[in-house]
Write a protein that holds these residues in place. Sequence first.
Motif, PDB file in Angstrom:
ATOM      1  N   LEU A 156       6.193 -13.571  -3.299  1.00 48.27           N
ATOM      2  CA  LEU A 156       5.182 -13.695  -2.252  1.00 48.27           C
ATOM      3  C   LEU A 156       5.731 -13.195  -0.926  1.00 48.27           C
ATOM      4  N   PRO A 157       4.873 -12.711  -0.043  1.00 48.66           N
ATOM      5  CA  PRO A 157       5.376 -12.321   1.274  1.00 48.66           C
ATOM      6  C   PRO A 157       5.889 -13.564   1.988  1.00 48.66           C
TER       7      PRO A 157
ATOM      8  N   LEU B 169       2.066  -5.962 -13.862  1.00 46.80           N
ATOM      9  CA  LEU B 169       2.095  -6.204 -12.410  1.00 46.80           C
ATOM     10  C   LEU B 169       3.050  -7.340 -12.064  1.00 46.80           C
ATOM     11  N   VAL B 170       2.970  -8.412 -12.850  1.00 50.00           N
ATOM     12  CA  VAL B 170       3.849  -9.563 -12.589  1.00 50.00           C
ATOM     13  C   VAL B 170       5.308  -9.149 -12.799  1.00 50.00           C
TER      14      VAL B 170
ATOM     15  N   GLY C  51     -10.534   2.863   8.934  1.00 49.48           N
ATOM     16  CA  GLY C  51     -10.619   2.130  10.193  1.00 49.48           C
ATOM     17  C   GLY C  51     -11.830   1.241  10.329  1.00 49.48           C
ATOM     18  N   GLN C  52     -12.501   0.924   9.215  1.00 49.20           N
ATOM     19  CA  GLN C  52     -13.678   0.047   9.293  1.00 49.20           C
ATOM     20  C   GLN C  52     -13.227  -1.414   9.258  1.00 49.20           C
TER      21      GLN C  52
ATOM     22  N   LEU D  83      -7.433  -8.915 -12.575  1.00 50.10           N
ATOM     23  CA  LEU D  83      -7.284  -8.486 -13.973  1.00 50.10           C
ATOM     24  C   LEU D  83      -7.482  -9.668 -14.920  1.00 50.10           C
TER      25      LEU D  83
ATOM     26  N   PRO E  63      -0.344 -12.128  15.780  1.00 50.60           N
ATOM     27  CA  PRO E  63      -1.692 -11.550  15.855  1.00 50.60           C
ATOM     28  C   PRO E  63      -2.444 -11.927  17.135  1.00 50.60           C
ATOM     29  N   ASP E  64      -1.913 -12.909  17.874  1.00 52.86           N
ATOM     30  CA  ASP E  64      -2.606 -13.328  19.101  1.00 52.86           C
ATOM     31  C   ASP E  64      -2.690 -12.202  20.136  1.00 52.86           C
TER      32      ASP E  64
ATOM     33  N   ALA F 130      -1.910  -5.152 -18.419  1.00 55.39           N
ATOM     34  CA  ALA F 130      -1.815  -4.650 -17.039  1.00 55.39           C
ATOM     35  C   ALA F 130      -1.386  -5.764 -16.087  1.00 55.39           C
ATOM     36  N   ALA F 131      -1.955  -6.953 -16.265  1.00 59.46           N
ATOM     37  CA  ALA F 131      -1.582  -8.083 -15.403  1.00 59.46           C
ATOM     38  C   ALA F 131      -0.117  -8.445 -15.614  1.00 59.46           C
TER      39      ALA F 131
ATOM     40  N   ALA G 163       6.454  -7.115  -9.914  1.00 61.00           N
ATOM     41  CA  ALA G 163       6.643  -7.954  -8.720  1.00 61.00           C
ATOM     42  C   ALA G 163       7.934  -8.741  -8.834  1.00 61.00           C
TER      43      ALA G 163
ATOM     44  N   LEU H 153      -6.252  -5.521 -20.176  1.00 58.85           N
ATOM     45  CA  LEU H 153      -6.220  -6.302 -18.931  1.00 58.85           C
ATOM     46  C   LEU H 153      -5.007  -7.224 -18.889  1.00 58.85           C
ATOM     47  N   VAL H 154      -4.762  -7.902 -20.000  1.00 59.34           N
ATOM     48  CA  VAL H 154      -3.627  -8.838 -20.013  1.00 59.34           C
ATOM     49  C   VAL H 154      -2.314  -8.060 -19.896  1.00 59.34           C
TER      50      VAL H 154
ATOM     51  N   ARG I 228      -8.199  -0.784  11.846  1.00 56.39           N
ATOM     52  CA  ARG I 228      -8.885  -1.904  11.179  1.00 56.39           C
ATOM     53  C   ARG I 228      -8.561  -3.220  11.865  1.00 56.39           C
ATOM     54  N   ARG I 229      -7.273  -3.350  12.274  1.00 56.99           N
ATOM     55  CA  ARG I 229      -6.879  -4.587  12.952  1.00 56.99           C
ATOM     56  C   ARG I 229      -7.680  -4.738  14.251  1.00 56.99           C
TER      57      ARG I 229
ATOM     58  N   TYR J  32      -4.560   1.420   9.619  1.00 51.97           N
ATOM     59  CA  TYR J  32      -4.303  -0.020   9.581  1.00 51.97           C
ATOM     60  C   TYR J  32      -4.548  -0.632  10.962  1.00 51.97           C
TER      61      TYR J  32
END
Lengths: 189, 370
Positions: free
Chosen positions: A57-58, A42-43, B263-264, B341, A135-136, A38-39, A46, A35-36, A182-183, A179
């Motif tokens: 971050l976005p 990921l970092v 699409g849920q 994780l 999003p409005d 894998a984390a 990124a 786990l460590v 869902r929105r 997507y």
Amino acid sequence: MDRMDSGLGRRSACGNALAALDALDRWSILALVVLVLAASWLVWQAWGQAGPEGSVLPPAAQTSIVGPDFEPRVDQARDMLAGDNPELAEELIRGLTADYPYQGWPHFLLGELAVRRQQPVAAMLAFRDALDRNPDFLDKKTPLFQGKKIRNAVAEAEVALTARPGDAEVQRLRKVLHYMKRRIAGSCG
Amino acid sequence: MRVQPGRFILMGLLLGVGAVLLSFLGNPANTGICVSCFLQNVAGALGLHDNIRMQYLRPEILGFVLGAFAVAVARREFRPQGGSSPLVRFLVGILLVIGCQVFIGCPIKLFLKLAAGDLGAFIGLLGLVVGVYIGLAFVENGFRLGSPGPTSSTNSLMVPLFMAFLLVLAVAKPAFLAASDKGGAAQHAPWLVSLGVGLAIGGLAQYTQFCVTGGIARLFLWGPREIMSCPRSTGLVIAIAAFLVSALAANLVTGQFRLGLAGQPSSNADHGWAFLGMVLVGFGSILIRGCPFRQLVAAGQGDSDAGATVMGMLVGAALVENWDLGAGVAGTPVNAQVAVLLGLAVLATIGLVNRKRGYGIAPEYQTGLD
């Protein structure tokens, strides 16, 4: 000699501690390491994709200063669309997207333009860009609500994608389609 | 001891029909009840995060605690107790909400999604079951956080009083209380209906000791064949089944059922992360004896350890927004992936460190096993 004894003692204590571990301990330690790692991976990934400022971050919601000419130009583009002058409208809208890249309206108008040209997939993609910026457009409680147009464009895009064979491009577009659905499903209205 | 299925069926019915009704009356789709989502709304209303779409003092959350408190007092079951590693529970509370928000919903919302036709929720259910199984492996092999003992009433009244204070705020609507006028938090059923359903569910959950992860855990502990010898296990399974069936029926009647994978509402295509998020929830819930909903109800009946978890969940709800630790319809951000994780690693460490090797299930975990 004493030092050797104490070294042996430490080793045997360590051995005893390891021997005291049961199966659950060993599995837990293995899981912890995985786990460590894998984390960390990921970092690391990124960070590799980070922008010049080093941020992973976005981007935060952009607050751009909209010039006084923005709304008149949007209105003008809308009039062009209504007056069945898509070429001039597109020129105006492209100019708007270049000058105001963080505003939703130019992208929304691009979507409307694509609807008029009977390009439902292009319309869906443009509406997605518009929604990501504002999003409005899917919020019934605001004056910007445009739910019906977006829903219709997505429904038409779905029909168009169903008719096309499943190549890689269609797979990508189907992701956008889901997507958008869902929105719409999670929106207010 | 004979099982009394009536109260458990009523619990499931109330939860299923109540949640779908709330959704029908204005709560977001498939989110008639969701402890973690609603705690995010509450955290936003109190100014703990600044997402203007997630700020509303959800009466359901207040109702769960206050309903459980009222019924516990009426039945003379309000027992002030605590002192079993409250800070560890606080930390696990934070992790529970992170896990929930990576799946986009707590275990109750998981069943609501299933009942609304969201096939992706099956992957979450699988994750929850796996998490419960891992947690039980620790519990069955000597895991314990210390025996809770009697504590002062002041300690145990903290959470019910806090919720009562929030109720006053919700009525008085002071200027410092934030409320979204757009986004998910702006969608809500009429205030009194939400509070009423919350109170009823909280009260009945105190009476039945309803817990989603507890029900699944008992299936592992006792097995389907032995289930009739353990009335509480039977009851919890009956309640969960009644919940699922009644929510499904209510969704069909109110036209909210949509079968499909894509699409849920409140879902995304990151099923692997949703699975791991629910593993985190199942694992953590077993270590602290109860799912997020159960923690609210237990806090209402005087368990200050559960109160510490509730406070942890509130902080977790704020962190999810502030640090981008939850998934959205667009996917699961890197921050959330890393958090899941590391959260699992933290739970494994807690499990490792707090084991009394060579022993079986600790007495405090056996309480209520009949």
